[in-house]
Design a protein around this motif. Structure first.
Motif, PDB file in Angstrom:
ATOM      1  N   MET A   1      -4.315  35.326  58.467  1.00 10.20           N
ATOM      2  CA  MET A   1      -5.169  34.479  59.213  1.00 10.20           C
ATOM      3  C   MET A   1      -6.597  34.795  58.810  1.00 10.20           C
ATOM      4  SD  MET A   1      -5.607  34.671  63.369  1.00 10.20           S
ATOM      5  CE  MET A   1      -3.944  35.202  63.455  1.00 10.20           C
ATOM      6  N   LYS A   2      -7.384  33.766  58.609  1.00  6.09           N
ATOM      7  CA  LYS A   2      -8.782  33.944  58.226  1.00  6.09           C
ATOM      8  C   LYS A   2      -9.664  33.486  59.376  1.00  6.09           C
ATOM      9  CE  LYS A   2     -12.192  32.713  54.760  1.00  6.09           C
ATOM     10  NZ  LYS A   2     -12.465  31.963  53.539  1.00  6.09           N
ATOM     11  N   VAL A   3     -10.583  34.361  59.770  1.00  5.28           N
ATOM     12  CA  VAL A   3     -11.497  34.063  60.867  1.00  5.28           C
ATOM     13  C   VAL A   3     -12.913  34.284  60.356  1.00  5.28           C
ATOM     14  CG1 VAL A   3     -12.177  34.689  63.211  1.00  5.28           C
ATOM     15  CG2 VAL A   3      -9.784  34.902  62.521  1.00  5.28           C
ATOM     16  N   THR A   4     -13.782  33.334  60.611  1.00  8.09           N
ATOM     17  CA  THR A   4     -15.190  33.472  60.235  1.00  8.09           C
ATOM     18  C   THR A   4     -16.024  33.556  61.504  1.00  8.09           C
ATOM     19  OG1 THR A   4     -14.826  32.196  58.214  1.00  8.09           O
ATOM     20  CG2 THR A   4     -17.111  32.467  58.937  1.00  8.09           C
ATOM     21  N   VAL A   5     -16.868  34.572  61.578  1.00  6.78           N
ATOM     22  CA  VAL A   5     -17.731  34.772  62.737  1.00  6.78           C
ATOM     23  C   VAL A   5     -19.161  34.952  62.263  1.00  6.78           C
ATOM     24  CG1 VAL A   5     -15.904  35.819  64.116  1.00  6.78           C
ATOM     25  CG2 VAL A   5     -17.363  37.283  62.727  1.00  6.78           C
ATOM     26  N   ARG A  38      -1.855  39.862  59.508  1.00  6.79           N
ATOM     27  CA  ARG A  38      -3.064  40.290  58.808  1.00  6.79           C
ATOM     28  C   ARG A  38      -4.188  39.354  59.198  1.00  6.79           C
ATOM     29  NH1 ARG A  38      -1.317  41.674  52.597  1.00  6.79           N
ATOM     30  NH2 ARG A  38       0.208  43.256  53.142  1.00  6.79           N
ATOM     31  N   ALA A  39      -5.375  39.918  59.291  1.00  4.08           N
ATOM     32  CA  ALA A  39      -6.545  39.099  59.597  1.00  4.08           C
ATOM     33  C   ALA A  39      -7.631  39.409  58.587  1.00  4.08           C
ATOM     34  CB  ALA A  39      -7.045  39.386  61.005  1.00  4.08           C
ATOM     35  N   GLN A  40      -8.213  38.367  58.056  1.00  5.03           N
ATOM     36  CA  GLN A  40      -9.379  38.500  57.192  1.00  5.03           C
ATOM     37  C   GLN A  40     -10.550  37.990  58.005  1.00  5.03           C
ATOM     38  OE1 GLN A  40      -9.222  36.603  53.318  1.00  5.03           O
ATOM     39  NE2 GLN A  40     -11.429  36.279  53.363  1.00  5.03           N
ATOM     40  N   ILE A  41     -11.496  38.878  58.283  1.00  9.94           N
ATOM     41  CA  ILE A  41     -12.657  38.505  59.086  1.00  9.94           C
ATOM     42  C   ILE A  41     -13.859  38.424  58.165  1.00  9.94           C
ATOM     43  CG2 ILE A  41     -14.134  39.135  61.022  1.00  9.94           C
ATOM     44  CD1 ILE A  41     -11.709  40.684  62.138  1.00  9.94           C
ATOM     45  N   ASP A  42     -14.382  37.218  58.028  1.00 10.35           N
ATOM     46  CA  ASP A  42     -15.587  36.991  57.238  1.00 10.35           C
ATOM     47  C   ASP A  42     -16.767  36.898  58.193  1.00 10.35           C
ATOM     48  OD1 ASP A  42     -14.181  36.901  54.844  1.00 10.35           O
ATOM     49  OD2 ASP A  42     -13.936  34.729  54.913  1.00 10.35           O
TER      50      ASP A  42
END
Length: 62
Positions: A1-5, A38-42
């Motif tokens: 999962m990709k999350v952008t903050v 899995r998380a990818q935090i951008d």
């Protein structure tokens, strides 16, 4: 999962929300238990006012 903050986000709170709400909702939607995730935090330097805010009542996957 990709999350952008943005750079003002509380990453610990984000991870807590993913673990307690988003992932269980995803498992329910898929009708299957999640054994791993899995998380990818951008992190972006853009302010919220210049970015696009997407409000969702469900789970957004990319």
């Amino acid at each position: 999962m990709k999350v952008t903050v943005n750079d003002r986000a509380d990453v610990r709170e984000l991870l807590r929300q993913l673990e307690t709400s988003t992932l269980p909702d995803l498992a329910t939607a898929l009708e299957a238990p999640l054994t791993r995730s899995r998380a990818q935090i951008d992190v972006t330097g853009r302010s919220q006012s210049t970015g696009t805010v997407v409000r969702s009542t469900g789970t957004v996957l990319q």
